[in-house]
Design an enzyme around this catalytic site. Structure first.
Site, PDB file in Angstrom:
ATOM      1  N   SER A 165       5.896  37.410  29.990  1.00  0.00           N
ATOM      2  CA  SER A 165       6.451  36.695  28.825  1.00  0.00           C
ATOM      3  C   SER A 165       7.300  37.589  27.932  1.00  0.00           C
ATOM      4  O   SER A 165       7.769  37.148  26.889  1.00  0.00           O
ATOM      5  CB  SER A 165       5.405  35.923  28.003  1.00  0.00           C
ATOM      6  N   MET A 213       3.880  34.585  34.558  1.00  0.00           N
ATOM      7  CA  MET A 213       3.260  34.311  35.853  1.00  0.00           C
ATOM      8  C   MET A 213       1.915  35.024  36.003  1.00  0.00           C
ATOM      9  O   MET A 213       1.080  34.605  36.801  1.00  0.00           O
ATOM     10  CB  MET A 213       4.192  34.705  36.991  1.00  0.00           C
ATOM     11  N   VAL A 260      10.272  31.330  31.649  1.00  0.00           N
ATOM     12  CA  VAL A 260       9.163  31.949  32.383  1.00  0.00           C
ATOM     13  C   VAL A 260       9.603  33.306  32.914  1.00  0.00           C
ATOM     14  O   VAL A 260      10.740  33.457  33.375  1.00  0.00           O
ATOM     15  CB  VAL A 260       8.751  31.056  33.586  1.00  0.00           C
ATOM     16  N   CYS A 261       8.686  34.277  32.883  1.00  0.00           N
ATOM     17  CA  CYS A 261       8.901  35.560  33.563  1.00  0.00           C
ATOM     18  C   CYS A 261       7.538  36.063  34.038  1.00  0.00           C
ATOM     19  O   CYS A 261       6.604  35.284  34.178  1.00  0.00           O
ATOM     20  CB  CYS A 261       9.625  36.563  32.664  1.00  0.00           C
ATOM     21  N   ARG A 262       7.423  37.355  34.265  1.00  0.00           N
ATOM     22  CA  ARG A 262       6.167  37.910  34.766  1.00  0.00           C
ATOM     23  C   ARG A 262       5.082  37.911  33.691  1.00  0.00           C
ATOM     24  O   ARG A 262       3.964  37.473  33.915  1.00  0.00           O
ATOM     25  CB  ARG A 262       6.404  39.322  35.296  1.00  0.00           C
TER      26      ARG A 262
END
Length: 98
Positions: free
Chosen positions: A66, A90, A62-64
């Site tokens: 992708s 996110m 997961v990140c901000r």
């Protein structure tokens, strides 16, 4: 590279599935809100902390948005890990946040 939507991850968590989520964002990003139960490993530290991970366990990155999680997914996949990238990151997450 395997991919899963933020909605699919949210639904799995709501159904009580135990998912292993790794958030590769920076500290300040994670502190501003993250999915409950994540393991936080900033992308820049991934190569130094991958010894904490088990190649027999599946992980969702997961990140901000992708992009970073996509790089992390590829990096770990190339080293024999079972990883999936959460598309949209996110920004697409509508579930619970801590």
């Amino acid at each position: 590279m395997k991919e899963v939507s933020a909605k699919q991850v949210q639904q799995a968590l709501e159904q009580g599935q135990a998912l292993r989520l790794i958030d590769v964002r920076e500290v300040d990003e994670v502190e501003s809100g993250h999915i409950p139960g994540i393991l936080h490993i900033p992308l820049g530290l991934l190569e130094f902390r991958m010894h904490e991970l088990n190649k027999n366990e599946p992980y969702i990155m997961v990140c901000r948005s992708s992009a970073r999680s996509g790089r992390a997914t590829q990096y770990l996949e190339d080293r024999g890990f079972n990883v999936t990238n959460m598309i949209g990151g996110m920004l697409a997450w509508e579930g619970e946040v801590q």
